[in-house]
Design a protein around this motif. Sequence first.
Motif, short mmCIF file in Angstrom:
data_model
loop_
_atom_site.label_atom_id
_atom_site.label_comp_id
_atom_site.label_asym_id
_atom_site.label_seq_id
_atom_site.Cartn_x
_atom_site.Cartn_y
_atom_site.Cartn_z
N GLY A 1 9.25 -13.24 -11.92
CA GLY A 1 8.32 -12.43 -10.76
C GLY A 1 7.45 -11.51 -11.57
O GLY A 1 7.72 -10.84 -12.44
N ALA B 1 6.30 -4.85 -10.48
CA ALA B 1 7.64 -4.37 -11.40
C ALA B 1 7.72 -5.45 -12.42
O ALA B 1 7.62 -4.92 -13.58
CB ALA B 1 8.80 -4.66 -10.44
N THR C 1 5.87 -17.23 -8.91
CA THR C 1 5.52 -18.03 -8.04
C THR C 1 4.18 -18.05 -7.38
O THR C 1 3.43 -18.98 -7.09
CB THR C 1 6.42 -17.90 -6.67
OG1 THR C 1 7.86 -18.06 -7.28
CG2 THR C 1 6.45 -19.38 -6.08
N GLN D 1 1.72 -15.27 -4.86
CA GLN D 1 1.49 -14.11 -4.27
C GLN D 1 2.38 -13.01 -4.20
O GLN D 1 3.57 -13.52 -4.26
CB GLN D 1 1.00 -14.23 -2.73
CG GLN D 1 -0.34 -14.74 -2.49
CD GLN D 1 -0.93 -14.84 -1.23
OE1 GLN D 1 -0.46 -14.20 -0.48
NE2 GLN D 1 -2.20 -15.22 -1.16
N ASN D 2 2.05 -11.89 -4.37
CA ASN D 2 3.09 -10.71 -4.25
C ASN D 2 2.64 -9.51 -3.41
O ASN D 2 1.60 -9.86 -2.86
CB ASN D 2 3.43 -10.22 -5.67
CG ASN D 2 2.28 -9.73 -6.51
OD1 ASN D 2 1.64 -8.63 -5.87
ND2 ASN D 2 1.78 -10.51 -7.34
N ALA D 3 3.41 -8.41 -3.27
CA ALA D 3 3.01 -7.31 -2.26
C ALA D 3 1.87 -6.79 -2.76
O ALA D 3 1.34 -6.17 -1.75
CB ALA D 3 4.42 -6.28 -2.38
N SER E 1 -1.85 -1.13 0.20
CA SER E 1 -2.94 -0.12 0.74
C SER E 1 -3.71 0.73 -0.34
O SER E 1 -4.78 1.08 0.19
CB SER E 1 -2.04 1.04 1.47
OG SER E 1 -1.25 1.83 0.53
N CYS F 1 -2.30 2.91 -2.10
CA CYS F 1 -1.64 4.17 -2.21
C CYS F 1 -0.32 3.91 -2.99
O CYS F 1 0.51 3.01 -2.14
CB CYS F 1 -1.53 5.03 -1.07
SG CYS F 1 -3.25 5.79 -0.41
N ASP G 1 3.22 4.70 -3.32
CA ASP G 1 4.31 5.62 -2.52
C ASP G 1 5.17 6.05 -3.55
O ASP G 1 5.52 5.65 -4.64
CB ASP G 1 5.15 4.62 -1.69
CG ASP G 1 4.13 3.93 -0.28
OD1 ASP G 1 3.24 4.49 -0.15
OD2 ASP G 1 4.88 3.25 0.49
N VAL H 1 11.34 -20.18 -11.01
CA VAL H 1 12.46 -20.16 -11.65
C VAL H 1 13.58 -20.56 -10.55
O VAL H 1 13.49 -19.96 -9.36
CB VAL H 1 13.03 -18.82 -12.06
CG1 VAL H 1 14.49 -18.89 -12.63
CG2 VAL H 1 12.02 -18.31 -13.25
N SER I 1 9.21 -11.72 -0.53
CA SER I 1 8.76 -12.52 -1.85
C SER I 1 9.93 -13.52 -2.11
O SER I 1 9.78 -14.23 -2.99
CB SER I 1 8.47 -11.75 -3.06
OG SER I 1 7.34 -11.10 -2.86
N SER J 1 11.08 -4.00 -5.96
CA SER J 1 11.68 -3.90 -4.43
C SER J 1 12.91 -4.95 -4.06
O SER J 1 13.77 -4.52 -2.93
CB SER J 1 10.71 -4.44 -3.67
OG SER J 1 10.09 -5.75 -4.00
N ALA K 1 5.85 1.37 -4.46
CA ALA K 1 5.10 1.29 -5.77
C ALA K 1 5.82 2.10 -6.89
O ALA K 1 5.93 1.84 -8.09
CB ALA K 1 3.72 1.39 -5.86
#
Length: 375
Positions: free
Chosen positions: A9, A13, A33, A35-37, A42, A44, A46, A240, A277, A344, A357
């Motif tokens: 991933g 992270a 793989t 795309q990710n969050a 935004s 910001c 968190d 994976v 994800s 996450s 985050a």
Amino acid sequence: MRYDTVIVGGGLAGLTAGISLQKAGKSTAIVSTGQNALYFFSGCFDSIQEPTPEIKSLFSEAGIRVHYTPGVRLMPMGTFKESALALEDVSLFPTPQFGKKVLIINFMAYHDFFSSFLAQGLEKQGMECRIRFLNLGDLAQPELGPNQMRAVQIARKLDDVWEKVVQEVRVLLKDEDTVVLPQVFGLNDASIPERIRQGIPARVVFAGTLPPSVPGIRTQMLLKKRYEVLGGTYLLGDRVTGAHVYEDVVQNVVTKQLDRHYLEADHFILASGSFFSKGLSSNPFKIYEPLFELDMDYDPDRNTWYDPTFANHQPYLGFGVKTDAQLRPSRGGVPVKNLYVIGSILGETHPELGSGAGLAIRSALKAAQLITGQP
Ligand SMILES: Cc1cc2nc3c(=O)[nH]c(=O)nc-3n(C[C@H](O)[C@H](O)[C@H](O)COP(=O)(O)OP(=O)(O)OC[C@H]3O[C@@H](n4cnc5c(N)ncnc54)[C@H](O)[C@@H]3O)c2cc1C
């Protein structure tokens, strides 16, 4: 292929862990793989209050420009949300009433930026709003077709012609003290939003658009670049698909593209994200971690998984892989010795590490410290 650590991933992270390990002189590979969050970010971060020196250097060494200004930020629909640490292009204000007269700028045929909702939201706060549209085709050729009017395509164009936007806005500006622009600037150059601010004689606020998020993609690209400059191997677009675990130790992982060339390592990090994800999966009977079949922390009673009131906090978002204090998971109750779980995919099982985050970054730094033995 053998590394000190293999990371599954490559979101916030995985990249944070990879950067920390490379900096500590370890060899790592990240398999991700796609795309990710961060593509939905935004701007910001968190649950990070004042950033620690470690977090500050993570950002500054990657060229990620942030500011720490506890307050509220303008949301894409004209509402406000509390925040403290944000990318430089996201403005944070002490109160929602940040101006008196606001000029909102949109682009013709761009439907992913909700200028009318923003105006309604700001008018609720007592601000007077005027909306004006720029024609992107007048600023940059060749013109984008209607299907191409998405944040990233627009941002690619604007990287070259943002100064023309500044000129147009200066012409349109009357007596407004604030200009609101869509967050479609500085995809490949993080300094552009600040230079736009300097060029417009009013307060400039960048407001979110529908995904993909330009500031988020920029953040992802900068972290990936930093990781690769440090010598990390980022296997983008691979997945994976399996792992060999022998006597509670992960021996290697198998990827779709490398086929029988297994990735071997002393340590492994699982940073495959949450449901979004596919780091976590569910069926009508259970919630599970699909790659290693790790033990999960969740209520098996399906009726408790979600709150029927859509806007409420959804309990399933709290479910995550169960780990000990050292972020080590177990399978069938038996700890896996050389695997660490971060980001996450932990859900809300480690409240001391924060959420969003903040969780991604803190858990990644912690796993890297545990692996290197460095304080
Ligand atoms: C839509 C959305 C918006 C968010 N916005 C914010 C925000 O604005 N601010 C904030 O603080 N937090 C936000 N969050 C919370 C977010 O989860 C964290 O901020 C953080 O980015 C999560 O990072 P991560 O690396 O743990 O997971 P992810 O970003 O989900 O990354 C996991 C990666 O692992 C890959 N992967 C999964 N399985 C495999 C496999 N088998 N092999 C290889 N790769 C695999 C995935 O493709 C993905 O690229 C948001 C979350 C979501 C879902």
